[in-house]
Write a protein that holds these residues in place. Sequence first.
Motif, PDB file in Angstrom:
ATOM      1  N   PRO A 135       0.834  -1.211   0.000  1.00 37.22           N
ATOM      2  CA  PRO A 135       0.000   0.000   0.000  1.00 37.22           C
ATOM      3  C   PRO A 135       0.866   1.257   0.000  1.00 37.22           C
ATOM      4  CG  PRO A 135       0.010  -1.026   2.161  1.00 37.22           C
ATOM      5  CD  PRO A 135       0.686  -1.987   1.233  1.00 37.22           C
ATOM      6  N   TYR A 136       0.295   2.315  -0.545  1.00 35.78           N
ATOM      7  CA  TYR A 136       0.980   3.590  -0.450  1.00 35.78           C
ATOM      8  C   TYR A 136       1.138   3.918   1.033  1.00 35.78           C
ATOM      9  CZ  TYR A 136       0.080   3.946  -5.429  1.00 35.78           C
ATOM     10  OH  TYR A 136       0.048   3.697  -6.764  1.00 35.78           O
ATOM     11  N   THR A 137       2.270   4.504   1.362  1.00 39.17           N
ATOM     12  CA  THR A 137       2.607   4.724   2.774  1.00 39.17           C
ATOM     13  C   THR A 137       1.550   5.572   3.475  1.00 39.17           C
ATOM     14  OG1 THR A 137       4.940   4.497   2.234  1.00 39.17           O
ATOM     15  CG2 THR A 137       4.408   5.599   4.319  1.00 39.17           C
ATOM     16  N   ARG A 138       1.034   6.572   2.757  1.00 45.48           N
ATOM     17  CA  ARG A 138       0.030   7.426   3.376  1.00 45.48           C
ATOM     18  C   ARG A 138      -1.240   6.611   3.682  1.00 45.48           C
ATOM     19  NH1 ARG A 138      -0.809  13.395   3.086  1.00 45.48           N
ATOM     20  NH2 ARG A 138       1.054  13.472   1.798  1.00 45.48           N
ATOM     21  N   THR A 139      -1.598   5.721   2.795  1.00 47.99           N
ATOM     22  CA  THR A 139      -2.751   4.843   3.042  1.00 47.99           C
ATOM     23  C   THR A 139      -2.476   3.943   4.245  1.00 47.99           C
ATOM     24  OG1 THR A 139      -3.141   4.820   0.665  1.00 47.99           O
ATOM     25  CG2 THR A 139      -4.285   3.155   1.974  1.00 47.99           C
ATOM     26  N   PHE A 140      -1.262   3.407   4.267  1.00 46.92           N
ATOM     27  CA  PHE A 140      -0.857   2.518   5.371  1.00 46.92           C
ATOM     28  C   PHE A 140      -0.950   3.257   6.709  1.00 46.92           C
ATOM     29  CE2 PHE A 140       2.478   0.592   8.049  1.00 46.92           C
ATOM     30  CZ  PHE A 140       2.069  -0.731   8.016  1.00 46.92           C
ATOM     31  N   GLY A 251       0.826  11.628 -12.318  1.00 43.16           N
ATOM     32  CA  GLY A 251       2.066  11.100 -12.888  1.00 43.16           C
ATOM     33  C   GLY A 251       3.190  10.929 -11.889  1.00 43.16           C
ATOM     34  N   LYS A 252       2.901  11.048 -10.603  1.00 42.80           N
ATOM     35  CA  LYS A 252       3.948  10.881  -9.590  1.00 42.80           C
ATOM     36  C   LYS A 252       3.931   9.444  -9.046  1.00 42.80           C
ATOM     37  CE  LYS A 252       3.531  15.718  -8.236  1.00 42.80           C
ATOM     38  NZ  LYS A 252       2.924  16.625  -7.241  1.00 42.80           N
ATOM     39  N   ALA A 253       4.969   9.101  -8.291  1.00 42.55           N
ATOM     40  CA  ALA A 253       5.073   7.756  -7.698  1.00 42.55           C
ATOM     41  C   ALA A 253       5.190   7.896  -6.189  1.00 42.55           C
ATOM     42  CB  ALA A 253       6.274   7.013  -8.259  1.00 42.55           C
ATOM     43  N   PRO A 254       4.083   7.823  -5.463  1.00 37.91           N
ATOM     44  CA  PRO A 254       4.136   7.996  -4.000  1.00 37.91           C
ATOM     45  C   PRO A 254       4.942   6.881  -3.328  1.00 37.91           C
ATOM     46  CG  PRO A 254       1.875   7.973  -4.824  1.00 37.91           C
ATOM     47  CD  PRO A 254       2.744   7.515  -5.938  1.00 37.91           C
ATOM     48  N   PHE A 255       5.395   7.169  -2.105  1.00 37.79           N
ATOM     49  CA  PHE A 255       6.058   6.121  -1.313  1.00 37.79           C
ATOM     50  C   PHE A 255       5.110   4.950  -1.116  1.00 37.79           C
ATOM     51  CE2 PHE A 255       8.556   9.667   0.866  1.00 37.79           C
ATOM     52  CZ  PHE A 255       9.735   9.360   0.203  1.00 37.79           C
ATOM     53  N   GLN A 256       5.709   3.756  -1.051  1.00 37.62           N
ATOM     54  CA  GLN A 256       4.925   2.564  -0.694  1.00 37.62           C
ATOM     55  C   GLN A 256       5.539   1.929   0.546  1.00 37.62           C
ATOM     56  OE1 GLN A 256       4.985   1.031  -4.997  1.00 37.62           O
ATOM     57  NE2 GLN A 256       3.133   0.076  -4.166  1.00 37.62           N
ATOM     58  N   ALA A 257       4.688   1.301   1.361  1.00 33.25           N
ATOM     59  CA  ALA A 257       5.182   0.623   2.564  1.00 33.25           C
ATOM     60  C   ALA A 257       6.080  -0.542   2.144  1.00 33.25           C
ATOM     61  CB  ALA A 257       4.010   0.109   3.396  1.00 33.25           C
ATOM     62  N   PRO A 258       7.091  -0.868   2.972  1.00 26.68           N
ATOM     63  CA  PRO A 258       7.952  -2.016   2.635  1.00 26.68           C
ATOM     64  C   PRO A 258       7.136  -3.302   2.540  1.00 26.68           C
ATOM     65  CG  PRO A 258       8.849  -0.747   4.473  1.00 26.68           C
ATOM     66  CD  PRO A 258       7.472  -0.224   4.224  1.00 26.68           C
ATOM     67  N   ALA A 259       7.597  -4.223   1.724  1.00 25.31           N
ATOM     68  CA  ALA A 259       6.894  -5.505   1.582  1.00 25.31           C
ATOM     69  C   ALA A 259       6.776  -6.176   2.944  1.00 25.31           C
ATOM     70  CB  ALA A 259       7.651  -6.396   0.605  1.00 25.31           C
TER      71      ALA A 259
END
Lengths: 276, 265
Positions: A135-140, A251-259
């Motif tokens: 998940p995107y970090t902000r969502t997480f 068109g941006k690539a948000p941070f994602q939580a680590p696997a």
Amino acid sequence: MSQTPYGPEDLAVPPLSGQEFLSLLSEQYEQKMSEPPAFYKELIAGNLSRDALQAWVLDQYYYWDHLYFSTAAIYIKTNEHAIRAKLLRRLVWVEGKNVVRDIRPEWSTPAYEELFARLGESLGVTRQQLAEWRPYTRTFFAITTLCMYSRAWEWTWLDGIANLYASDLFYVGVLGQVRDALSAKYGVADADLEFFDAVLGDAKENIAWEEEVLAHWACTTERQLLAARALRERLDIEGQCLVPLAEVAAGKAPFQAPAGAQIPVLVGNEITPVQA
Amino acid sequence: MFKDRVEAIGLVRAPTGATETGGYHVTVDTEKRALSPDDLIAACEAIRSEYQKDYPFRAKEILSQDEFPRLAAGKRRAFSGGDINHRFEGERYINNPDKTTRRHQLRKLVDEGGETSVGGEKVAHPLLSRWEAYAFGVSDEEINELEKGDADPQILISRGWRVAMDRYQHFSIAIGSGMVGEGGTAMHSAELLEAIDRDRKRFQEWGVPDIERALMNRFEHAGIDIEHADFNEEIVRRFCTTPELQEQLLHVFELRFQMGAGGGM
């Protein structure tokens, strides 16, 4: 979050009547959601690419797959018998009406997360992609906050009801428009939109009893102040879950939580396979 | 000796000395492999057998109306501080990350919280408990006040421990702890149902109103606990799989017996 407590001067103000309090909540909803969040504005306008829609399914699946937790947490906190029965019914809807098909044979609707996964398949998202999604970090962070506030002392049971009320107002206010746009502007077949029919139908039913509960039980100034805050906090959480998707659409690539990152309140219940 | 029995299983050892309560401190040697599911269930049942030497199972049966005041007092004590069924069952549900068995536990929440919540006929177990109490002379108004009031001190701490255990222990231990109560009921189901039948006849002779409602709490548990007990055991077999979890389960199993022994800690 860490607000200082209301003092005697704050609480000297007499409480609003039940109807006045509901009107206040309605005003606060409008202030927060005078228009849909940016990502949904674009979706509703028909401006999103297939890739952006797929990113929406992948990231929002995480939300729907964890919704049981925050819902159950409020159920556990609620000691009033009649209200608790409503929450149990709501939990069954989240986890799938088919859980109680032995009692209600005509109830075959599966869990919200399953319906959302089916919607995703119609948009080209596979089950494997859903399972592997980070998940995107902000969502997480947003879902972590929702789980913790629901589970721990941050929200009382009545704050929890106000938080659920906020989510239902949001679903009815926004998801209905999303459904119509997916059908009219992105060519999604009605059969693949069952998710919206289930969630919107349930939310409308929930709103009716949630308003009764809030009008009756938020009967002191402090309860009203705290419940209204919980409503605003839930709306902020909903909004934050959509911020990274607006970035994707731009068109941006948000941070994602680590696997493999786990929501902290869920840690400690890992499953270890039986040894051979 | 219980100590010898559990050591005889070959996988559980007891440290020297007894605890201050006189119970045995059971531990799993973590240098050893985890117990097989069968051996783990056997270790739990060995604890039950040991406790039942001093506190043998007795099916509840009401032989005289003179018992009603004592039974009413017990009910009042149980209602004090409110019902916790949804709390401990809910804690067991929310901590389970396995979707299939979590939803099975949700179905159990509906059994406990009332099929009426989803349009069925069976009412919530806290309401069954009220119906039972009415027969002993406890009124609805009294129960409402008791549920808002302070818990009996012993109820406060025993339920405090129970909810904490269900909240903070691994879900396999929390659900597995149901093997003590529901497992015991399942073992003695026939005996319990026979006692209910005899009480039904006596209630008729005594002119107790609403007899079926008065007995429904006991009747429901004598039946439905069999299915619940099977589920609890399945969870233990599938998910209580490490020496550390198994050690904790055995501790919890023993504490649950201590909580209920001799009429209820």
